[in-house]
Motif scaffolding. Structure first.
Motif, short mmCIF file in Angstrom:
data_model
loop_
_atom_site.label_atom_id
_atom_site.label_comp_id
_atom_site.label_asym_id
_atom_site.label_seq_id
_atom_site.Cartn_x
_atom_site.Cartn_y
_atom_site.Cartn_z
N TRP A 160 0.84 -1.20 0.00
CA TRP A 160 0.00 0.00 0.00
C TRP A 160 0.87 1.25 0.00
O TRP A 160 1.76 1.41 0.85
N LEU A 161 0.63 2.12 -0.97
CA LEU A 161 1.28 3.43 -1.04
C LEU A 161 0.21 4.45 -1.39
O LEU A 161 -0.40 4.38 -2.45
N SER A 162 -0.01 5.40 -0.49
CA SER A 162 -1.03 6.42 -0.68
C SER A 162 -0.53 7.75 -0.15
O SER A 162 0.19 7.79 0.85
N GLU A 163 -0.96 8.82 -0.80
CA GLU A 163 -0.55 10.15 -0.35
C GLU A 163 -0.97 10.42 1.08
O GLU A 163 -0.26 11.12 1.81
N GLU A 164 -2.10 9.88 1.49
CA GLU A 164 -2.65 10.23 2.81
C GLU A 164 -2.44 9.14 3.86
O GLU A 164 -3.09 9.15 4.90
N THR A 165 -1.53 8.20 3.61
CA THR A 165 -1.18 7.18 4.59
C THR A 165 0.31 7.29 4.89
O THR A 165 1.12 7.32 3.94
N PRO A 166 0.73 7.37 6.15
CA PRO A 166 2.16 7.39 6.45
C PRO A 166 2.86 6.20 5.80
O PRO A 166 2.41 5.06 5.90
N ASN A 170 5.72 3.35 4.87
CA ASN A 170 6.68 2.49 5.55
C ASN A 170 7.30 1.56 4.52
O ASN A 170 6.85 1.48 3.38
N THR A 171 8.32 0.84 4.94
CA THR A 171 9.08 0.02 3.98
C THR A 171 8.46 -1.34 3.71
O THR A 171 8.97 -2.09 2.87
N GLU A 172 7.35 -1.66 4.37
CA GLU A 172 6.75 -2.98 4.15
C GLU A 172 6.37 -3.20 2.69
O GLU A 172 6.47 -4.30 2.17
N ARG A 173 5.91 -2.12 2.02
CA ARG A 173 5.49 -2.26 0.62
C ARG A 173 6.63 -2.71 -0.28
O ARG A 173 6.41 -3.32 -1.33
N LEU A 174 7.89 -2.39 0.11
CA LEU A 174 9.03 -2.73 -0.73
C LEU A 174 9.24 -4.24 -0.79
O LEU A 174 9.92 -4.73 -1.70
N ASP A 175 8.67 -4.97 0.15
CA ASP A 175 8.80 -6.43 0.16
C ASP A 175 7.67 -7.12 -0.60
O ASP A 175 7.63 -8.35 -0.65
N ARG A 176 6.76 -6.35 -1.16
CA ARG A 176 5.63 -6.91 -1.89
C ARG A 176 5.86 -6.78 -3.39
O ARG A 176 6.26 -5.72 -3.88
N ASP A 177 5.57 -7.84 -4.13
CA ASP A 177 5.68 -7.77 -5.59
C ASP A 177 4.64 -6.84 -6.19
O ASP A 177 4.88 -6.21 -7.22
N LEU A 184 9.74 5.15 -16.42
CA LEU A 184 9.26 5.27 -15.05
C LEU A 184 9.30 3.91 -14.35
O LEU A 184 9.02 2.88 -14.96
N ARG A 185 9.63 3.95 -13.06
CA ARG A 185 9.53 2.76 -12.21
C ARG A 185 8.73 3.14 -10.98
O ARG A 185 8.79 4.28 -10.50
N PHE A 186 7.99 2.18 -10.44
CA PHE A 186 7.07 2.46 -9.35
C PHE A 186 7.35 1.54 -8.16
O PHE A 186 8.02 0.53 -8.28
N ASN A 187 6.82 1.95 -7.01
CA ASN A 187 7.09 1.33 -5.73
C ASN A 187 8.57 1.37 -5.41
O ASN A 187 9.17 0.39 -4.97
N THR A 188 9.16 2.55 -5.61
CA THR A 188 10.56 2.75 -5.28
C THR A 188 10.68 3.20 -3.82
O THR A 188 9.72 3.64 -3.20
N GLU A 189 11.90 3.12 -3.30
CA GLU A 189 12.10 3.45 -1.88
C GLU A 189 11.71 4.90 -1.61
O GLU A 189 11.04 5.19 -0.60
N HIS A 190 12.13 5.82 -2.47
CA HIS A 190 11.69 7.22 -2.38
C HIS A 190 10.75 7.42 -3.57
O HIS A 190 11.20 7.56 -4.71
N PRO A 191 9.43 7.39 -3.33
CA PRO A 191 8.47 7.23 -4.43
C PRO A 191 8.19 8.50 -5.22
O PRO A 191 7.09 9.04 -5.22
N VAL A 192 9.22 9.00 -5.89
CA VAL A 192 9.06 10.18 -6.74
C VAL A 192 9.70 9.93 -8.09
O VAL A 192 10.64 9.13 -8.22
#
Length: 265
Positions: free
Chosen positions: A72-78, A80-87, A237-245
């Motif tokens: 999960w990556l959303s503008e309005e959710t703090p 965390n790095t857990e998403r980086l472990d998800r395909d 473009l690549r997505f779900n990067t550590e710094h998501p910009v």
């Protein structure tokens, strides 16, 4: 009792889920629209409203319940790095164009995407006040309310229509000279990408760093409509990067995209 369904969802199934969620998100947002919602300023990031938070809460609960294995990556959710472990991850902007929302304009959208191993595979940009829904799946084409989309085939940069803010045409950005374009502007990045996919504008660009949630769904929609989409340096473009910009964004028909990159040197 039937066995649980452990099958990996298809991109089309994910898109159907996104569209259902976006439609209900629109119903939630419209309860606050033009009704003076509570508003706060996020340092360095502009306004956020109670509508943003209400939509985010609904989407987080609904989408993660439907796909518990997704990140999960959303503008309005703090973050965390857990998403980086998800395909596979959801990339969400609950309301893209919050200033437009606050001004009572219809140029705001819900931007919902699913990315798999760094590539967006399903995306929906829903504009409740205008009744528009742009959609795409990887390899499945791009659509607006069920009608297929095709990006502009224009080859000549002279006179091309460009969605960009006025600062993007400052001479400092263009070592090979200002592009001879007609500039227009819409506040939502997701909507701008949809308009490029629709062929209503020849290209769009933004030079500032751009959050993934602003562009994930729209970039797939524009690409599937035949546009070329890259960062401001021409990189994929690549997505779900550590710094998501992303380092800016340029999208347009292949010839116009190439011409803009040439002007940028």
């Amino acid at each position: 009792m039937p066995a649980p369904d452990t099958r990996t969802p298809t991109a089309q199934e994910d898109l159907a889920l996104l569209c259902r969620a976006a439609e209900h998100a629109g119903e939630i947002a419209l309860q606050f629209f033009r009704r003076d919602p509570k508003t706060w300023e996020k340092p360095g990031a502009g306004p956020v409203t109670e509508a943003d938070y209400a939509v985010n809460s609904y989407l987080a609960e609904t989408l993660q319940a439907a796909r518990p294995g997704y990140g999960w990556l959303s503008e309005e959710t703090p973050d965390n790095t857990e998403r980086l472990d998800r395909d596979t991850v959801f990339i969400i902007d609950p309301i893209d164009g919050t200033r437009s929302f606050l001004q009572g304009s219809g140029s705001w959208a819900h931007s919902l995407a699913v990315a798999h191993r760094g590539q967006v595979i399903a995306g929906a940009v829903h504009m409740p006040e205008r009744g528009f829904t742009f959609t795409a799946t990887l390899g499945g084409g791009a659509w607006l309310n069920g009608a297929p989309l095709t990006a502009s085939p224009r080859a000549a940069l002279d006179g091309a229509t460009l969605l960009a803010n006025k600062f993007s045409l400052a001479s400092k950005y263009w070592p090979h000279g200002l592009p001879p374009v007609r500039r227009h502007y819409r506040p939502s990045l997701a909507y701008r990408l949809g308009l490029v996919a629709e062929g209503r504008f020849d290209a769009m660009l933004v030079f500032r760093d751009t959050w993934e949630w602003d562009i994930a769904a729209g970039s797939l929609i524009a690409t599937e409509a035949g546009a070329r989409v890259s960062d401001r340096h021409g990189h994929a473009l690549r997505f779900n990067t550590e710094h998501p910009v992303s380092s800016g964004l340029i999208a347009g028909g292949p010839a116009i995209h190439g011409a803009l990159m040439h002007q940028l040197g």
